[in-house]
Scaffold this motif. Structure first.
Motif, PDB file in Angstrom:
ATOM      1  N   ALA A  49       0.819  -1.214   0.000  1.00 18.72           N
ATOM      2  CA  ALA A  49       0.000   0.000   0.000  1.00 18.72           C
ATOM      3  C   ALA A  49       0.850   1.259   0.000  1.00 18.72           C
ATOM      4  O   ALA A  49       0.393   2.331  -0.404  1.00 18.72           O
ATOM      5  CB  ALA A  49      -0.940   0.005   1.213  1.00 18.72           C
ATOM      6  N   PHE A  50       2.093   1.137   0.480  1.00 17.67           N
ATOM      7  CA  PHE A  50       3.064   2.238   0.452  1.00 17.67           C
ATOM      8  C   PHE A  50       4.254   1.737  -0.361  1.00 17.67           C
ATOM      9  O   PHE A  50       5.093   1.008   0.152  1.00 17.67           O
ATOM     10  CB  PHE A  50       3.488   2.609   1.871  1.00 17.67           C
ATOM     11  N   PRO A  51       4.340   2.105  -1.642  1.00 20.54           N
ATOM     12  CA  PRO A  51       5.408   1.572  -2.490  1.00 20.54           C
ATOM     13  C   PRO A  51       6.784   2.036  -2.023  1.00 20.54           C
ATOM     14  O   PRO A  51       6.953   3.148  -1.530  1.00 20.54           O
ATOM     15  CB  PRO A  51       5.083   2.162  -3.877  1.00 20.54           C
ATOM     16  N   VAL A  52       7.771   1.149  -2.173  1.00 13.91           N
ATOM     17  CA  VAL A  52       9.157   1.474  -1.832  1.00 13.91           C
ATOM     18  C   VAL A  52       9.988   1.439  -3.115  1.00 13.91           C
ATOM     19  O   VAL A  52       9.612   0.781  -4.084  1.00 13.91           O
ATOM     20  CB  VAL A  52       9.732   0.501  -0.788  1.00 13.91           C
ATOM     21  N   PRO A  53      11.113   2.171  -3.139  1.00 14.93           N
ATOM     22  CA  PRO A  53      11.897   2.268  -4.371  1.00 14.93           C
ATOM     23  C   PRO A  53      12.446   0.943  -4.870  1.00 14.93           C
ATOM     24  O   PRO A  53      12.524   0.710  -6.079  1.00 14.93           O
ATOM     25  CB  PRO A  53      13.038   3.220  -4.002  1.00 14.93           C
ATOM     26  N   SER A  54      12.847   0.068  -3.937  1.00 11.48           N
ATOM     27  CA  SER A  54      13.434  -1.196  -4.379  1.00 11.48           C
ATOM     28  C   SER A  54      13.312  -2.245  -3.287  1.00 11.48           C
ATOM     29  O   SER A  54      13.221  -1.932  -2.106  1.00 11.48           O
ATOM     30  CB  SER A  54      14.912  -1.007  -4.746  1.00 11.48           C
ATOM     31  N   LEU A  55      13.315  -3.491  -3.712  1.00 11.53           N
ATOM     32  CA  LEU A  55      13.291  -4.646  -2.830  1.00 11.53           C
ATOM     33  C   LEU A  55      14.425  -5.582  -3.246  1.00 11.53           C
ATOM     34  O   LEU A  55      14.837  -5.573  -4.400  1.00 11.53           O
ATOM     35  CB  LEU A  55      11.943  -5.377  -2.929  1.00 11.53           C
ATOM     36  N   PRO A  56      14.971  -6.409  -2.348  1.00 13.43           N
ATOM     37  CA  PRO A  56      14.570  -6.599  -0.947  1.00 13.43           C
ATOM     38  C   PRO A  56      14.969  -5.421  -0.060  1.00 13.43           C
ATOM     39  O   PRO A  56      15.846  -4.635  -0.414  1.00 13.43           O
ATOM     40  CB  PRO A  56      15.312  -7.863  -0.549  1.00 13.43           C
TER      41      PRO A  56
END
Length: 337
Positions: A49-56
């Motif tokens: 619901a809250f996108p992050v720039p990169s994973l992991p």
């Protein structure tokens, strides 16, 4: 070191991994983390619901621990110092930094679900002497946000504050407001939680399930005047009622979106009552320092609903998603201390 990694935007994709222990660079400190705590932003990150720039990504914004090693140029900190890394490490004080340069622990940089973390030295605040690491881990987002709400609303003796719900921010705001001499009205869907809030000092309690027109009840309790500050956690589903419950020239301090973020409401209450509607993005390191001083001065204690073991971080996320907690949910990392 042990660390959790969020490998995909799903709760079942938070897994334990073995990662290299990081090394502090110039101006940085290596902290051995002893505890973490969860906020709704952590749940939003873990569910996409809250996108992050990169994973992991190592998740969980908030934690507390002790200094293990300092990088070059670091002064005023020594091995063994008990410290709290702030959520927004680049916001030392003053105006909010531009979005492009705003690092966030557990979102754009590694968070607290790991044995160690490297953070800027300027983002560290001492743990209050009377608090445990677990209690201290609840402070960065919730206590800072609550403190800014009380300051923004200029709360003083005789003020009236309305708190929606009994999560971490609301309960910190309850304690800060009572320390400032204010009257506090709090809402919940649980009578048991309202009784616990009363024991913390709440003056009036409203069950919004049995009293769905809770804003009307707030006006009745205040003789029609309304409240000086609303700490608005609900979002779209509660915002219009918060505007109605606010006094003329009062403040609606917007911190959450539990009932949705897409808002459609009348502007007339804002205009006619000259309300201040203020958004919150936590606060600066200086704000956290002020909150910690207030906590130390009043010997206040965070309300920790439950503590999960490191291996049961999934259980902590599940508990947060159910919304049955009162105060904060913490995770003990089992690193001693």
């Amino acid at each position: 070191m042990r660390a959790y990694q969020l490998e995909a935007p799903r709760l079942d994709a938070v897994r334990i991994a073995e990662l290299p222990r990081p090394t502090p660079g110039a101006g940085e400190v290596l902290v051995r983390l002893h505890a973490a705590s969860l906020n709704y932003v952590d749940l939003a990150v873990a569910t996409g619901a809250f996108p992050v720039p990169s994973l992991p990504l190592i998740p969980a914004a908030d934690g507390a621990g002790e200094v293990v090693e300092t990088g070059s140029g670091v002064t005023g900190l020594a091995e063994g110092d008990r410290v709290i890394p702030h959520f927004l490490p680049d916001w030392s004080a003053g105006a909010l930094p531009p979005v492009a340069g705003r690092r966030m622990r557990g979102i754009t940089m590694p968070g607290s679900l790991a044995d160690y973390a490297v953070v800027p030295a300027v983002s560290l605040v001492p743990v209050p002497q009377h608090l445990s690491f677990t209690e201290a881990a609840t402070l960065p987002i919730a206590a800072t946000t609550a403190w800014r709400a009380i300051r923004t609303g200029a709360i003083r003796p005789g003020s009236t504050v309305l708190l929606l719900g009994t999560g971490g921010v609301s309960l910190f705001a309850l304690q800060f407001a009572k320390a400032a001499g204010a009257r506090v009205i709090i809402t919940s869907s649980s009578d048991a939680k309202l009784e616990r809030a009363k024991a913390l000092g709440a003056d009036e309690m409203i069950n919004y399930t049995t009293t769905p027109d809770w804003d009307v009840r707030v006006l009745e309790l205040t003789g029609g005047a309304g409240v000086d500050l609303v700490v608005e956690t609900g979002g779209a589903g509660t915002f219009a009622r918060s505007l109605n419950a606010a006094a003329e020239e009062g403040t609606v301090f917007v911190i959450g979106f539990l009932s949705g973020a897409d808002l459609q409401t009348s502007l007339f209450p804002i205009i006619m009552k000259m309300l201040k509607v203020v958004g919150s993005n936590t606060g600066s390191v200086a704000d956290l320092r002020e909150a910690v001083r207030a906590i130390e001065a009043g010997k206040l204690r965070p309300v920790v609903d439950r503590v999960h073991d490191f291996e049961d971080a999934a259980g902590a996320y599940a508990a947060l998603s159910r919304g049955s907690h009162f105060g904060k949910i913490a995770i003990a990392l089992g690193n001693g201390g």
